[in-house]
Design an enzyme around this catalytic site. Structure first.
Site, PDB file in Angstrom:
ATOM      1  CE1 TYR A 125      -2.240  -1.524  -2.069  1.00  0.00           C
ATOM      2  CE2 TYR A 125      -0.597  -1.541  -3.683  1.00  0.00           C
ATOM      3  CZ  TYR A 125      -0.860  -1.674  -2.572  1.00  0.00           C
ATOM      4  OH  TYR A 125      -0.023  -1.734  -1.543  1.00  0.00           O
ATOM      5  CE  LYS A 165      -0.103   1.966   0.596  1.00  0.00           C
ATOM      6  NZ  LYS A 165      -0.470   1.423   2.108  1.00  0.00           N
TER       7      LYS A 165
HETATM    8  N1  LIG Z   1       3.135  -6.593   0.272  1.00  0.00           N
HETATM    9  C1  LIG Z   1       3.967  -5.764  -0.399  1.00  0.00           C
HETATM   10  O1  LIG Z   1       4.774  -6.051  -1.081  1.00  0.00           O
HETATM   11  C2  LIG Z   1       3.679  -4.341   0.138  1.00  0.00           C
HETATM   12  C3  LIG Z   1       4.767  -3.419  -0.587  1.00  0.00           C
HETATM   13  C4  LIG Z   1       4.614  -2.229  -0.342  1.00  0.00           C
HETATM   14  C5  LIG Z   1       3.790  -1.708   0.767  1.00  0.00           C
HETATM   15  N2  LIG Z   1       2.732  -2.588   1.217  1.00  0.00           N
HETATM   16  C6  LIG Z   1       1.817  -1.911   2.264  1.00  0.00           C
HETATM   17  O2  LIG Z   1       2.231  -2.477   3.387  1.00  0.00           O
HETATM   18  C7  LIG Z   1       1.105  -2.608   4.333  1.00  0.00           C
HETATM   19  C8  LIG Z   1       0.822  -3.980   4.703  1.00  0.00           C
HETATM   20  O3  LIG Z   1       0.609  -4.868   3.662  1.00  0.00           O
HETATM   21  P1  LIG Z   1       0.850  -6.265   3.567  1.00  0.00           P
HETATM   22  O4  LIG Z   1       1.369  -6.683   2.297  1.00  0.00           O
HETATM   23  O5  LIG Z   1       1.305  -6.841   4.800  1.00  0.00           O
HETATM   24  O6  LIG Z   1      -0.786  -6.761   3.425  1.00  0.00           O
HETATM   25  P2  LIG Z   1      -1.974  -7.626   4.499  1.00  0.00           P
HETATM   26  O7  LIG Z   1      -2.875  -7.656   3.872  1.00  0.00           O
HETATM   27  O8  LIG Z   1      -0.982  -8.874   5.003  1.00  0.00           O
HETATM   28  O9  LIG Z   1      -1.776  -6.675   5.624  1.00  0.00           O
HETATM   29  C9  LIG Z   1      -2.490  -5.685   5.578  1.00  0.00           C
HETATM   30  C10 LIG Z   1      -3.169  -5.522   7.281  1.00  0.00           C
HETATM   31  O10 LIG Z   1      -4.119  -4.496   7.101  1.00  0.00           O
HETATM   32  C11 LIG Z   1      -5.219  -5.105   7.848  1.00  0.00           C
HETATM   33  N3  LIG Z   1      -6.601  -4.402   7.494  1.00  0.00           N
HETATM   34  C12 LIG Z   1      -7.080  -4.524   6.347  1.00  0.00           C
HETATM   35  N4  LIG Z   1      -8.241  -3.688   6.387  1.00  0.00           N
HETATM   36  C13 LIG Z   1      -8.322  -3.136   7.519  1.00  0.00           C
HETATM   37  C14 LIG Z   1      -9.094  -2.499   8.223  1.00  0.00           C
HETATM   38  N5  LIG Z   1     -10.466  -1.975   7.604  1.00  0.00           N
HETATM   39  N6  LIG Z   1      -8.981  -1.921   9.426  1.00  0.00           N
HETATM   40  C15 LIG Z   1      -7.968  -2.587  10.187  1.00  0.00           C
HETATM   41  N7  LIG Z   1      -7.092  -3.085   9.742  1.00  0.00           N
HETATM   42  C16 LIG Z   1      -7.159  -3.712   8.195  1.00  0.00           C
HETATM   43  C17 LIG Z   1      -5.403  -6.580   7.690  1.00  0.00           C
HETATM   44  O11 LIG Z   1      -5.834  -7.198   8.669  1.00  0.00           O
HETATM   45  C18 LIG Z   1      -3.970  -6.891   7.689  1.00  0.00           C
HETATM   46  O12 LIG Z   1      -3.310  -7.485   8.855  1.00  0.00           O
HETATM   47  C19 LIG Z   1      -0.014  -2.173   3.546  1.00  0.00           C
HETATM   48  O13 LIG Z   1      -0.277  -0.741   3.799  1.00  0.00           O
HETATM   49  C20 LIG Z   1       0.364  -1.993   2.268  1.00  0.00           C
HETATM   50  O14 LIG Z   1       0.045  -1.049   1.175  1.00  0.00           O
HETATM   51  C21 LIG Z   1       3.000  -3.892   1.194  1.00  0.00           C
HETATM   52  C1  LIG Z   2       3.015 -11.978 -15.279  1.00  0.00           C
HETATM   53  C2  LIG Z   2       2.787 -13.236 -14.479  1.00  0.00           C
HETATM   54  C3  LIG Z   2       3.476 -14.402 -14.725  1.00  0.00           C
HETATM   55  C4  LIG Z   2       3.604 -12.768 -12.974  1.00  0.00           C
HETATM   56  C5  LIG Z   2       2.702 -11.978 -11.912  1.00  0.00           C
HETATM   57  C6  LIG Z   2       3.266 -11.444 -10.958  1.00  0.00           C
HETATM   58  C7  LIG Z   2       2.526 -10.461 -10.090  1.00  0.00           C
HETATM   59  C8  LIG Z   2       1.511 -11.104  -9.669  1.00  0.00           C
HETATM   60  C9  LIG Z   2       3.433  -9.494  -9.376  1.00  0.00           C
HETATM   61  C10 LIG Z   2       4.751  -8.655 -10.038  1.00  0.00           C
HETATM   62  C11 LIG Z   2       5.196  -7.700  -9.355  1.00  0.00           C
HETATM   63  C12 LIG Z   2       4.200  -7.593  -8.015  1.00  0.00           C
HETATM   64  C13 LIG Z   2       3.982  -6.432  -7.298  1.00  0.00           C
HETATM   65  C14 LIG Z   2       5.169  -5.776  -6.833  1.00  0.00           C
HETATM   66  O1  LIG Z   2       6.217  -6.508  -6.193  1.00  0.00           O
HETATM   67  C15 LIG Z   2       5.009  -4.629  -5.787  1.00  0.00           C
HETATM   68  C16 LIG Z   2       3.702  -4.501  -5.123  1.00  0.00           C
HETATM   69  C17 LIG Z   2       3.771  -3.475  -4.142  1.00  0.00           C
HETATM   70  C18 LIG Z   2       2.700  -3.463  -3.219  1.00  0.00           C
HETATM   71  O2  LIG Z   2       2.486  -2.237  -2.375  1.00  0.00           O
HETATM   72  C19 LIG Z   2       1.679  -4.354  -3.281  1.00  0.00           C
HETATM   73  C20 LIG Z   2       2.089  -5.409  -4.250  1.00  0.00           C
HETATM   74  C21 LIG Z   2       2.638  -5.209  -5.408  1.00  0.00           C
HETATM   75  C22 LIG Z   2       1.869  -4.692  -6.440  1.00  0.00           C
HETATM   76  C23 LIG Z   2       3.153  -6.757  -6.034  1.00  0.00           C
HETATM   77  C24 LIG Z   2       1.653  -7.428  -6.443  1.00  0.00           C
HETATM   78  C25 LIG Z   2       2.179  -8.664  -7.289  1.00  0.00           C
HETATM   79  C26 LIG Z   2       2.867  -8.173  -8.575  1.00  0.00           C
HETATM   80  C27 LIG Z   2       2.111  -7.486  -9.432  1.00  0.00           C
END
Ligand SMILES: NC(=O)c1ccc[n+]([C@@H]2O[C@H](COP(=O)([O-])OP(=O)(O)OC[C@H]3O[C@@H](n4cnc5c(N)ncnc54)[C@H](O)[C@@H]3O)[C@@H](O)[C@H]2O)c1
Ligand SMILES: CC(C)CCC[C@@H](C)[C@H]1CC[C@H]2[C@@H]3[C@H](O)C=C4C[C@@H](O)CC[C@]4(C)[C@H]3CC[C@]12C
Length: 385
Positions: free
Chosen positions: A175, A179
């Site tokens: 992942y 990214k």
């Molecule tokens: N959740 C977090 O903490 C976090 C932190 C930093 C960055 N991001 C980034 O933010 C973005 C959104 O993530 P999220 O957490 O909302 O996840 P999410 O899974 O809720 O959203 C991802 C979206 O991408 C779409 N998607 C997945 N595969 C696809 C494909 N092949 N074609 C078209 N659409 C597709 C899904 O339908 C979904 O709507 C991602 O790029 C993720 O890397 C998330």
């Molecule tokens: C050790 C266990 C008790 C707790 C596990 C928590 C674990 C699932 C959480 C901790 C931190 C979280 C990540 C962090 O908030 C930031 C991101 C960046 C984003 O791009 C994708 C999600 C992610 C990796 C979170 C995933 C869940 C994590 C690892």
């Protein structure tokens, strides 16, 4: 001008974004979310366009024609497509002024194969860039992640860092690697000539851990706490701090960038911005308790009962079980060596680059973000895990 924009975040939340408009754009809209499986195929993109003036403000959007929602002066049209399919992306992008590319496969639990993660996150991003070039779209905003920086495999803390803080960004997990590759492609594409001869302007936003309505992992912890009689057990020391950011502020930052990229192309093109707001620095578990506490859960300190080596052993066992069971079933618990390492490493951001470059101020205060998230957890109460 009131604008309601919907963005994809973990577990299909819809974030309301208000006050200022964006002229046109293309975003990923919720289609799968975490619950929807991890195939990463056949998802949605949405187009935001200026709605006809006479429509007036709408209180949450009414469907005009299939797939189109009018929200204030902005009309959102959902186009289902798969970012791995170049022709589908090109068709969706054609005619857009700005593209906001948020679609991605967020998987740190081993649900999807590394190949699928790369296909969606890297090939999907290549397709978006090529679509912009072919169709003459000049502005591209990419949703990257803090994970392109860290925590790294050495577990070095990133303490109150900013976009220029030196840090050894070395990863092995698919992942963060995907990214990081995708972000590099987007930034390298800045300045490329698009159809019509003008230059592409790109930038990347790096959210830290996003929270808010629809946060699937929060929902999982909540249900786990209910099953354990209203208790959660602390696994990570409170001194390990994380930055977190509210989903509405992440969305707002994207809208602002989309608005400002044209006027400030020389300054913003090729730049990265952490997504930040006023959410406090806390350990992952203490932060979650800001919302789960008012919903009746308490965090029990078991640091002496569950030492780190035992957690590591359990995490490794989980990884082994996942591998052994893969031919039969998908075993993907929250705890694995990667998530443990991320949870156990300080990663905090302190920056004002977005404010300096494009006037970002969080739209939602910490109090608002907290209240909205608590209300959502309360609404989740009683719903099936
Ligand atoms: N959740 C977090 O903490 C976090 C932190 C930093 C960055 N991001 C980034 O933010 C973005 C959104 O993530 P999220 O957490 O909302 O996840 P999410 O899974 O809720 O959203 C991802 C979206 O991408 C779409 N998607 C997945 N595969 C696809 C494909 N092949 N074609 C078209 N659409 C597709 C899904 O339908 C979904 O709507 C991602 O790029 C993720 O890397 C998330
Ligand atoms: C050790 C266990 C008790 C707790 C596990 C928590 C674990 C699932 C959480 C901790 C931190 C979280 C990540 C962090 O908030 C930031 C991101 C960046 C984003 O791009 C994708 C999600 C992610 C990796 C979170 C995933 C869940 C994590 C690892």
């Amino acid at each position: 001008m009131a604008v309601e924009c919907r963005v994809a975040t973990r577990g299909r939340p819809m974030a309301r974004v208000g006050d200022r408009g964006v002229e046109a754009g293309l975003v990923s809209v919720p289609g799968m979310g975490q619950e929807g499986g991890a195939s990463g195929r056949g998802r949605c993109v949405g187009r935001l366009t200026q709605a006809p003036r006479e429509e007036g403000p709408s209180s949450g959007g009414q469907f005009g024609h299939p797939g189109t929602v009018a929200a204030g002066p902005v009309q959102v049209t959902a186009i289902q497509g798969d970012v791995t399919q170049a022709h589908e992306v090109a068709a969706a992008v054609a005619g857009a002024h700005v593209v906001i590319h948020t679609a991605g496969l967020v998987d740190v639990f081993g649900r999807a194969s590394p190949e699928t993660i790369y296909e969606v996150n890297v090939q999907g991003t290549k397709n978006v860039i090529e679509a912009c070039v072919q169709t003459g779209t000049r502005f591209l905003v990419y949703t990257s992640s803090m994970e392109v920086v860290g925590p790294n495999i050495k577990g070095h803390p990133f303490y109150r860092g900013n976009e220029d803080t030196p840090y050894e960004a070395i990863h092995r997990h698919p992942y963060p690697c995907s990214k990081a590759q995708a972000e590099r492609l987007v930034l390298e594409a800045n300045g490329r000539k698009v159809h019509g001869g003008l230059s592409l302007v790109t930038c990347a936003l790096r959210p830290t851990g996003i929270y808010g309505e629809g946060h699937q992992i929060m929902r999982d912890f909540y249900h786990q706490g209910l099953r354990l009689g209203g208790r959660l057990f602390r696994a990570i020391p409170a001194s390990v701090e994380h930055s977190r950011v509210y989903v509405g502020n992440v969305a707002w930052m994207h809208v602002l960038v989309a608005q400002e990229l044209e006027q400030r192309a020389a300054l913003m093109g090729g730049q990265v911005y952490f997504c930040y707001d006023e959410s406090p620095y806390k350990s992952y578990e203490d932060f979650n308790m800001e919302f789960l506490g008012p919903c009746g859960l308490r965090l029990v300190d078991t640091r002496l009962l569950v030492p780190y080596w035992l957690l590591m052993l359990l995490a490794t066992l989980n990884a082994l079980l996942q591998w052994l069971l893969r031919p039969l079933l998908l075993y993907a618990p929250l705890l694995n060596p990667y998530t443990l390492a991320v949870a156990n490493t300080t990663f905090t951001v302190s920056t004002n680059k977005a404010q300096r470059h494009f006037g970002y101020k969080p739209l939602f205060s910490w109090e608002d973000s907290r209240t909205r998230t608590i209300r959502w957890v309360q609404a989740v109460e009683g719903s099936a895990p």
